[in-house]
Each structure stands twice: as C-alpha cells, then as structure tokens.
Design a protein around this motif. Structure first.
Motif, PDB file in Angstrom:
ATOM      1  N   ASP A 147     -17.925  57.747   5.390  1.00 25.12           N
ATOM      2  CA  ASP A 147     -18.683  57.205   6.631  1.00 25.12           C
ATOM      3  C   ASP A 147     -19.806  56.201   6.295  1.00 25.12           C
ATOM      4  N   ALA A 148     -20.606  56.648   5.239  1.00 28.81           N
ATOM      5  CA  ALA A 148     -21.837  55.901   5.087  1.00 28.81           C
ATOM      6  C   ALA A 148     -21.462  54.616   4.563  1.00 28.81           C
ATOM      7  N   VAL A 149     -20.561  54.321   3.596  1.00 27.87           N
ATOM      8  CA  VAL A 149     -20.276  53.085   2.921  1.00 27.87           C
ATOM      9  C   VAL A 149     -18.980  52.526   3.268  1.00 27.87           C
ATOM     10  N   LEU A 150     -17.688  53.234   3.297  1.00 25.14           N
ATOM     11  CA  LEU A 150     -16.498  52.790   3.501  1.00 25.14           C
ATOM     12  C   LEU A 150     -16.677  52.182   5.009  1.00 25.14           C
ATOM     13  N   ARG A 151     -16.666  52.908   5.890  1.00 21.20           N
ATOM     14  CA  ARG A 151     -16.602  52.643   7.061  1.00 21.20           C
ATOM     15  C   ARG A 151     -17.462  51.470   7.700  1.00 21.20           C
ATOM     16  N   VAL A 152     -18.901  51.734   7.242  1.00 23.94           N
ATOM     17  CA  VAL A 152     -20.050  50.552   7.778  1.00 23.94           C
ATOM     18  C   VAL A 152     -19.542  49.244   7.183  1.00 23.94           C
ATOM     19  N   THR A 153     -18.982  49.415   5.721  1.00 25.67           N
ATOM     20  CA  THR A 153     -18.839  48.194   5.060  1.00 25.67           C
ATOM     21  C   THR A 153     -17.510  47.326   5.626  1.00 25.67           C
ATOM     22  N   PHE A 154     -16.655  47.981   6.081  1.00 25.25           N
ATOM     23  CA  PHE A 154     -15.250  47.602   6.596  1.00 25.25           C
ATOM     24  C   PHE A 154     -15.679  47.041   7.972  1.00 25.25           C
ATOM     25  N   PHE A 155     -16.545  47.737   8.785  1.00 26.44           N
ATOM     26  CA  PHE A 155     -16.890  47.209   9.959  1.00 26.44           C
ATOM     27  C   PHE A 155     -17.717  45.882   9.847  1.00 26.44           C
ATOM     28  N   ALA A 156     -18.768  45.874   8.974  1.00 25.37           N
ATOM     29  CA  ALA A 156     -19.537  44.383   8.709  1.00 25.37           C
ATOM     30  C   ALA A 156     -18.656  43.451   8.351  1.00 25.37           C
ATOM     31  N   LEU A 157     -17.687  43.548   7.297  1.00 23.26           N
ATOM     32  CA  LEU A 157     -16.798  42.700   7.227  1.00 23.26           C
ATOM     33  C   LEU A 157     -16.129  42.198   8.281  1.00 23.26           C
ATOM     34  N   GLY A 158     -15.443  43.016   9.283  1.00 25.95           N
ATOM     35  CA  GLY A 158     -14.802  42.630  10.290  1.00 25.95           C
ATOM     36  C   GLY A 158     -15.533  41.782  11.245  1.00 25.95           C
ATOM     37  N   VAL A 159     -16.950  42.378  11.646  1.00 17.67           N
ATOM     38  CA  VAL A 159     -17.892  41.488  12.367  1.00 17.67           C
ATOM     39  C   VAL A 159     -17.948  40.126  11.773  1.00 17.67           C
ATOM     40  N   ALA A 160     -18.141  40.082  10.550  1.00 15.08           N
ATOM     41  CA  ALA A 160     -18.250  38.742   9.674  1.00 15.08           C
ATOM     42  C   ALA A 160     -17.243  37.790  10.042  1.00 15.08           C
ATOM     43  N   LEU A 161     -15.956  38.412   9.932  1.00 13.45           N
ATOM     44  CA  LEU A 161     -14.858  37.776  10.155  1.00 13.45           C
ATOM     45  C   LEU A 161     -14.744  37.124  11.737  1.00 13.45           C
ATOM     46  N   LEU A 162     -14.927  37.875  12.304  1.00 13.62           N
ATOM     47  CA  LEU A 162     -14.911  37.720  13.841  1.00 13.62           C
ATOM     48  C   LEU A 162     -15.924  36.452  14.313  1.00 13.62           C
ATOM     49  N   SER A 163     -17.234  36.641  13.395  1.00 14.29           N
ATOM     50  CA  SER A 163     -18.196  35.502  13.779  1.00 14.29           C
ATOM     51  C   SER A 163     -17.583  34.003  13.175  1.00 14.29           C
ATOM     52  N   PHE A 165     -14.571  32.997  12.926  1.00 12.20           N
ATOM     53  CA  PHE A 165     -13.441  32.442  14.214  1.00 12.20           C
ATOM     54  C   PHE A 165     -14.076  32.464  15.271  1.00 12.20           C
ATOM     55  N   SER A 166     -15.449  32.561  15.531  1.00 11.13           N
ATOM     56  CA  SER A 166     -16.055  32.599  16.874  1.00 11.13           C
ATOM     57  C   SER A 166     -15.390  33.416  18.031  1.00 11.13           C
ATOM     58  N   HIS A 167     -15.098  34.741  17.860  1.00 11.07           N
ATOM     59  CA  HIS A 167     -14.189  35.624  18.431  1.00 11.07           C
ATOM     60  C   HIS A 167     -14.920  36.966  18.784  1.00 11.07           C
ATOM     61  N   CYS A 168     -16.427  36.974  18.790  1.00 10.95           N
ATOM     62  CA  CYS A 168     -17.248  38.271  19.140  1.00 10.95           C
ATOM     63  C   CYS A 168     -16.974  38.649  20.436  1.00 10.95           C
ATOM     64  N   THR A 169     -15.883  39.180  20.889  1.00 11.69           N
ATOM     65  CA  THR A 169     -15.656  39.616  22.174  1.00 11.69           C
ATOM     66  C   THR A 169     -15.728  41.182  22.337  1.00 11.69           C
ATOM     67  N   LEU A 170     -15.985  41.909  23.361  1.00 18.65           N
ATOM     68  CA  LEU A 170     -16.054  43.230  23.376  1.00 18.65           C
ATOM     69  C   LEU A 170     -14.714  43.877  22.726  1.00 18.65           C
ATOM     70  N   LEU A 171     -13.562  43.290  23.143  1.00 15.81           N
ATOM     71  CA  LEU A 171     -12.256  44.064  22.626  1.00 15.81           C
ATOM     72  C   LEU A 171     -12.124  43.764  21.320  1.00 15.81           C
ATOM     73  N   ALA A 172     -12.637  42.745  20.637  1.00 15.38           N
ATOM     74  CA  ALA A 172     -12.402  42.447  19.383  1.00 15.38           C
ATOM     75  C   ALA A 172     -13.388  43.424  18.397  1.00 15.38           C
ATOM     76  N   LEU A 173     -14.568  43.653  18.966  1.00 15.45           N
ATOM     77  CA  LEU A 173     -15.607  44.262  18.152  1.00 15.45           C
ATOM     78  C   LEU A 173     -14.920  45.795  18.385  1.00 15.45           C
ATOM     79  N   ALA A 174     -14.700  46.326  19.581  1.00 15.99           N
ATOM     80  CA  ALA A 174     -14.168  47.695  19.657  1.00 15.99           C
ATOM     81  C   ALA A 174     -12.994  47.773  18.660  1.00 15.99           C
ATOM     82  N   THR A 175     -11.995  46.775  18.576  1.00 10.19           N
ATOM     83  CA  THR A 175     -10.844  47.029  17.808  1.00 10.19           C
ATOM     84  C   THR A 175     -11.246  47.044  16.280  1.00 10.19           C
ATOM     85  N   VAL A 176     -12.128  46.274  15.892  1.00 12.24           N
ATOM     86  CA  VAL A 176     -12.655  46.325  14.401  1.00 12.24           C
ATOM     87  C   VAL A 176     -13.263  47.500  14.024  1.00 12.24           C
ATOM     88  N   TYR A 177     -14.060  48.140  15.172  1.00  9.77           N
ATOM     89  CA  TYR A 177     -14.728  49.346  14.795  1.00  9.77           C
ATOM     90  C   TYR A 177     -13.836  50.417  14.918  1.00  9.77           C
TER      91      TYR A 177
END
Length: 330
Positions: A147-163, A165-177
């Motif tokens: 929870d503290a490392v794997l989940r958070v790191t995967f989410f951070a990497l997903g947010v970085a990828l969305l940024s 590709f300039s695709h930080c929408t609500l649905l994209a963030l929820a899907t990554v989380y």
C-alpha cells in the motif's frame, strides 16, 4: 528495530509522495477541478474504511493464534470472501446513490469519476485485509509495502505519464488510481504464503463481519473524520474551497505522520525500560523523545511557512491560500 524503522520510513514516504502528487495536481489543474478530485479521494477513503469493517485488525490479532499453515490459509480465504461480498453490497448501494445524484444534476463525467473512485476504495478494503494478514504473519514494517510503496509509486508514475501526454482529466486520474489499487491488491494477496491445498483443517467458526466491528468502531472515528469533513464541506461550499481544505489537511498531516513514526520507533524501548524497572533511564528517554518530537514539529512548521512565502512570491494564489490553511492545521 529494523522492521520498525523500515515501517516508519515507508509511512513517511507514503505521506510525502501523496502530498507531492496532490500539490502537483492542485498546481496543474484549475481549483474547481482539483476540488472534485479531492472529493473523489474522500469517497474512496470512506469506501475503504467502511469496506474493510475492522477485519484487517481482526486478522492481525487472530492469525497468530492459528496453529498451522492450513488454518491460516482457510482463515485468509474465508476472510477474503467475506470482504468481497460486503463490498459488492456497498457498491450496489453506491450505484443506486449515483443514479440519484445524476438525477439531481451530477454530470456523467463526475458520476463515472466518483464510481471509479468508489470501486478503488472497495478494492482498497481488500488490500487492507491482506495487509492485516501480513501483519499477523509477522511481516512487521514490511507488511505496509504493497500500500505505502507499490500503490503510491504506481499512481505517481501514472500521473507523470498523464502529464507528459497532457491528459490529466478526471476519468484518466480515476482510472490510474484504480489500476494502482488493483496492482497493489493482487501483489499483496499473491505474495501471501498460503497453501494451495489446505486440506480439511477446519476453523471453529467462519469469519463474519461482526468479528471486525469492535476494531471498526475503535478506529473508524478518527480515520473517517477528515473524509466526512470534506464531504460535508463539499455539500455546502464550492469545489475550489474543498480542494483548498483538502490540501491544507494533507500538509498538516505530514507533522502527524512524522510524530507517529517517532512513536512507532520509541514505543518498544519505552515498554522494555518500564518492564525492566529502569525508571531513571525511562524518564531520560521520554525527555529525549519529547525534545525530538517538538523539534520535528517546529521543522515542519518552518517548512510550511517557507513554502507559503515561496508560493506568494510565485504568485500562486490558490496554493498559497491552501498552505496558509495548513499553518493553522499544523
């Protein structure tokens, strides 16, 4: 002591990483959009707390009493089935509530966003129970890793990828989380040392939700309070203000996480000194811990103040107001 230090470190990493993600989103997105995101995380947090129903703490205390691997396997699988059924019922109720919200003016995009975040919270409840099993098996500080490392790191990497590709929408963030929660949950359950064929070993009784109620009542009040405050505030205020309140509470929680880490490391030594009747050493240690805790709180306060002044200089009004609120919370 090594596991305790590791547990304190990954808790601090989780708090700081999530804070960094939220600060970035608040800086990158409009205030009203970030407010909706903050509400989504509040919904997810409530679903996880209600979904696990205290069974994670029950598993931590019950598993050490089981005599063999077969008993642990049957207990863990029975608990997993109980939590899945419970969260399916919760998800059905949330689906009905979502339809009501849509009829009252909630947009389709917001409805899908909150639905994905609630599913992530329900799956997070299953993850929390797996962590409880890991604690019961004696993993110590390592039990929080999924929870503290794997989940958070995967989410951070997903947010970085969305940024990127300039695709930080609500649905994209929820899907990554949601995806990060699924990955952490699968990893936590698949890495448990459970027997493939536990045999015919039977437990005294099957796991029921009522077994976790005492633990849920004891701990849910404190855990649910920040999320409920956000939801109540969201029903009365604007999304921009909700996001500001959420950021202020998250920044203020860094000081609390640090103090929890200090207590986690110092508690075993305090207990040992007390049982050995070494009262002078115990008093000296308590004074030392108090000074360290006070110094850490002052350090966090100074960091928050410096951040506020820097954001004012950068003319980032939204973040500077959120940090100003964090000064009060801290």
């Amino acid at each position: 002591m090594k596991h305790l230090l590791y547990g304190a470190f990954i808790r601090a990493y989780q708090a700081l990483a999530l804070l960094g993600i939220h600060l970035y989103l608040a800086y990158r997105l409009p205030g009203d959009i970030y407010g909706v995101i903050a509400l989504g995380f509040a919904v997810s947090g409530i679903c996880q707390i209600v979904g696990k129903a205290g069974l994670d703490e029950f598993a931590t205390r019950e598993i050490p009493r089981l005599a063999n691997a077969s008993g642990v396997t049957i207990f863990a699988r029975d608990m997993r089935g109980c939590v899945i059924k419970h969260n399916l019922r919760i998800q059905f109720l949330l689906f009905v509530a979502g339809i009501v919200g849509w009829s009252q003016g909630l947009s389709v995009q917001q409805l899908v966003f909150f639905s994905l975040m609630s599913v992530a919270g329900n799956i997070g409840a299953l993850l929390a129970v797996a962590l409880g099993v890991r604690k019961g098996l004696g993993y110590g500080g390592l039990s929080e890793y999924p929870d503290a490392v794997l989940r958070v790191t995967f989410f951070a990497l997903g947010v970085a990828l969305l940024s990127v590709f300039s695709h930080c929408t609500l649905l994209a963030l929820a899907t990554v989380y949601l995806a990060s929660t699924v990955v952490a949950t699968l990893w936590a359950w698949l890495r448990l040392p459970l027997a493939k064929d536990p045999g015919k070993t039977a437990l005294a009784g099957k796991v029921r939700l009522r077994h976790g109620f005492p633990f849920a009542i004891a701990g849910a009040g404190i855990a649910l309070l920040p999320e409920i405050v956000l939801l109540i505030f969201g029903s009365m205020g604007e999304e921009r203000e909700v996001g500001m309140l959420s950021l202020g509470m998250k920044i203020g929680s860094v000081a609390v996480m640090g103090l929890m880490a200090i207590n986690l490391v110092s508690a075993p030594r305090i207990s040992a000194l007390f049982h050995q009747r070494k009262i002078p050493e115990l008093q000296s240690w308590l004074h030392h811990v108090s000074r360290v805790s006070f110094a850490f709180a002052l350090l966090v306060l100074a960091g928050v103040w410096a951040s506020h002044m820097a954001l004012v200089h950068m003319e980032s009004k939204y973040l500077s107001e959120a940090v100003s609120l964090a000064l009060i919370v801290t």
